[in-house]
Scaffold this motif. Structure first.
Motif, PDB file in Angstrom:
ATOM      1  N   GLY A 123       3.116  15.036  -2.118  1.00  0.00           N
ATOM      2  CA  GLY A 123       2.893  13.834  -2.377  1.00  0.00           C
ATOM      3  C   GLY A 123       2.927  13.049  -1.176  1.00  0.00           C
ATOM      4  N   LEU A 124       3.232  11.909  -1.430  1.00  0.00           N
ATOM      5  CA  LEU A 124       3.546  10.918  -0.213  1.00  0.00           C
ATOM      6  C   LEU A 124       5.538  10.420  -0.364  1.00  0.00           C
ATOM      7  CD1 LEU A 124       1.795   8.031   0.317  1.00  0.00           C
ATOM      8  CD2 LEU A 124       2.236   7.084  -1.608  1.00  0.00           C
ATOM      9  N   ASP A 125       4.948  10.103   0.869  1.00  0.00           N
ATOM     10  CA  ASP A 125       6.409  10.021   1.253  1.00  0.00           C
ATOM     11  C   ASP A 125       6.997   8.288   1.193  1.00  0.00           C
ATOM     12  OD1 ASP A 125       8.772   9.986   3.147  1.00  0.00           O
ATOM     13  OD2 ASP A 125       7.994  10.491   4.765  1.00  0.00           O
ATOM     14  N   TYR A 126       7.241   8.499   0.168  1.00  0.00           N
ATOM     15  CA  TYR A 126       7.608   6.957   0.124  1.00  0.00           C
ATOM     16  C   TYR A 126       8.597   6.219   0.532  1.00  0.00           C
ATOM     17  CZ  TYR A 126       4.978   7.354  -4.828  1.00  0.00           C
ATOM     18  OH  TYR A 126       4.486   7.083  -5.663  1.00  0.00           O
ATOM     19  N   PRO A 127       9.233   7.236   1.421  1.00  0.00           N
ATOM     20  CA  PRO A 127      10.113   6.222   2.454  1.00  0.00           C
ATOM     21  C   PRO A 127       9.199   5.567   3.357  1.00  0.00           C
ATOM     22  CG  PRO A 127      12.026   7.685   1.377  1.00  0.00           C
ATOM     23  CD  PRO A 127      10.256   8.175   1.178  1.00  0.00           C
ATOM     24  N   ALA A 135      -1.346   2.377   3.700  1.00  0.00           N
ATOM     25  CA  ALA A 135       0.034   2.288   4.243  1.00  0.00           C
ATOM     26  C   ALA A 135      -0.520   4.510   3.305  1.00  0.00           C
ATOM     27  CB  ALA A 135       0.715   1.805   3.010  1.00  0.00           C
ATOM     28  N   ALA A 136      -1.291   4.460   2.166  1.00  0.00           N
ATOM     29  CA  ALA A 136      -0.532   5.728   2.281  1.00  0.00           C
ATOM     30  C   ALA A 136      -1.921   7.001   2.890  1.00  0.00           C
ATOM     31  CB  ALA A 136      -1.705   5.588   0.627  1.00  0.00           C
ATOM     32  N   MET A 137      -2.925   6.245   3.417  1.00  0.00           N
ATOM     33  CA  MET A 137      -3.803   6.939   4.585  1.00  0.00           C
ATOM     34  C   MET A 137      -3.821   6.606   5.776  1.00  0.00           C
ATOM     35  SD  MET A 137      -5.449   7.232   2.040  1.00  0.00           S
ATOM     36  CE  MET A 137      -8.164   8.452   3.445  1.00  0.00           C
ATOM     37  N   ARG A 138      -2.029   6.406   6.020  1.00  0.00           N
ATOM     38  CA  ARG A 138      -1.900   6.431   7.753  1.00  0.00           C
ATOM     39  C   ARG A 138      -1.463   7.811   7.484  1.00  0.00           C
ATOM     40  NH1 ARG A 138       0.568   1.820  10.052  1.00  0.00           N
ATOM     41  NH2 ARG A 138      -0.596   0.180   9.371  1.00  0.00           N
ATOM     42  N   PRO A 139      -1.756   8.437   8.380  1.00  0.00           N
ATOM     43  CA  PRO A 139      -0.735   9.828   9.841  1.00  0.00           C
ATOM     44  C   PRO A 139       0.512   9.600   9.555  1.00  0.00           C
ATOM     45  CG  PRO A 139      -2.822   9.200  10.606  1.00  0.00           C
ATOM     46  CD  PRO A 139      -2.308   8.286  10.060  1.00  0.00           C
ATOM     47  N   GLY A 140       1.047  10.789   9.204  1.00  0.00           N
ATOM     48  CA  GLY A 140       2.379  10.900   8.561  1.00  0.00           C
ATOM     49  C   GLY A 140       2.985  10.107   7.426  1.00  0.00           C
ATOM     50  N   ALA A 141       2.040  10.118   5.768  1.00  0.00           N
ATOM     51  CA  ALA A 141       2.358   9.591   5.493  1.00  0.00           C
ATOM     52  C   ALA A 141       2.387   9.966   3.841  1.00  0.00           C
ATOM     53  CB  ALA A 141       1.331   7.805   4.728  1.00  0.00           C
ATOM     54  N   TRP A 142       1.897  11.777   4.357  1.00  0.00           N
ATOM     55  CA  TRP A 142       2.198  12.887   3.384  1.00  0.00           C
ATOM     56  C   TRP A 142       3.127  13.521   3.470  1.00  0.00           C
ATOM     57  CZ3 TRP A 142       0.197  11.812  -1.307  1.00  0.00           C
ATOM     58  CH2 TRP A 142      -1.224  10.767  -1.267  1.00  0.00           C
ATOM     59  N   LYS A 143       4.089  14.198   2.480  1.00  0.00           N
ATOM     60  CA  LYS A 143       4.787  15.103   2.609  1.00  0.00           C
ATOM     61  C   LYS A 143       3.698  16.486   2.831  1.00  0.00           C
ATOM     62  CE  LYS A 143       7.519  13.586  -0.478  1.00  0.00           C
ATOM     63  NZ  LYS A 143       8.863  13.513  -2.101  1.00  0.00           N
ATOM     64  N   ARG A 144       4.429  17.994   3.608  1.00  0.00           N
ATOM     65  CA  ARG A 144       4.003  19.066   3.481  1.00  0.00           C
ATOM     66  C   ARG A 144       5.223  19.854   3.170  1.00  0.00           C
ATOM     67  NH1 ARG A 144      -1.484  19.352   5.522  1.00  0.00           N
ATOM     68  NH2 ARG A 144      -2.276  17.173   5.654  1.00  0.00           N
ATOM     69  N   PHE A 187       1.380   0.163  -6.131  1.00  0.00           N
ATOM     70  CA  PHE A 187       0.467   0.340  -5.769  1.00  0.00           C
ATOM     71  C   PHE A 187       0.050   1.794  -5.090  1.00  0.00           C
ATOM     72  CE2 PHE A 187      -0.796  -4.387  -6.954  1.00  0.00           C
ATOM     73  CZ  PHE A 187      -1.260  -4.031  -7.414  1.00  0.00           C
ATOM     74  N   LEU A 188       1.447   1.904  -4.242  1.00  0.00           N
ATOM     75  CA  LEU A 188       1.726   3.419  -3.406  1.00  0.00           C
ATOM     76  C   LEU A 188       1.323   4.747  -5.031  1.00  0.00           C
ATOM     77  CD1 LEU A 188       4.461   2.867  -1.183  1.00  0.00           C
ATOM     78  CD2 LEU A 188       1.736   2.833  -0.860  1.00  0.00           C
ATOM     79  N   ALA A 189       1.632   4.246  -5.477  1.00  0.00           N
ATOM     80  CA  ALA A 189       1.546   5.690  -7.197  1.00  0.00           C
ATOM     81  C   ALA A 189       0.766   5.733  -6.942  1.00  0.00           C
ATOM     82  CB  ALA A 189       2.763   5.264  -8.068  1.00  0.00           C
ATOM     83  N   CYS A 190       0.096   4.383  -7.520  1.00  0.00           N
ATOM     84  CA  CYS A 190      -1.258   4.677  -7.569  1.00  0.00           C
ATOM     85  C   CYS A 190      -2.286   5.451  -6.953  1.00  0.00           C
ATOM     86  CB  CYS A 190      -1.963   3.378  -8.153  1.00  0.00           C
ATOM     87  SG  CYS A 190      -1.354   2.161  -9.651  1.00  0.00           S
ATOM     88  N   ALA A 191      -2.356   4.660  -5.009  1.00  0.00           N
ATOM     89  CA  ALA A 191      -3.079   5.425  -3.833  1.00  0.00           C
ATOM     90  C   ALA A 191      -2.826   7.012  -4.541  1.00  0.00           C
ATOM     91  CB  ALA A 191      -2.455   4.732  -3.035  1.00  0.00           C
TER      92      ALA A 191
END
Length: 73
Positions: free
Chosen positions: A29-33, A11-20, A51-55
């Motif tokens: 950081g990761l876009d948790y929602p 999930a963390a490696m999917r396009p759009g999963a990160w905030k810019r 596990f998202l936080a770890c990633a």
């Protein structure tokens, strides 16, 4: 790697999963929602969030190590 950990990493490696942010679009950081919507149906959401936080931590550290620092810092 456990199944919940693998699912969170995927999930963390999917396009759009990160905030810019900023004009350069730096990853901040990761876009948790958005990432939580990718949790497997039967997954424990607390485990998945952990596990998202770890990633996020590992990937942010890797990005920080790759980022060139001014004046050789």
């Amino acid at each position: 790697m456990t199944a919940p950990a693998r699912a969170a990493l995927d999930a963390a490696m999917r396009p759009g999963a990160w905030k810019r942010a900023g004009l350069a679009g730096a990853i901040v950081g990761l876009d948790y929602p958005a990432a939580m919507t990718l949790a497997p149906h039967a997954a424990d959401h607390d485990d998945f969030a952990f596990f998202l936080a770890c990633a996020e931590d590992g990937l942010m550290q890797a990005l920080d190590e790759m980022d060139p620092k001014p004046d050789g810092e």
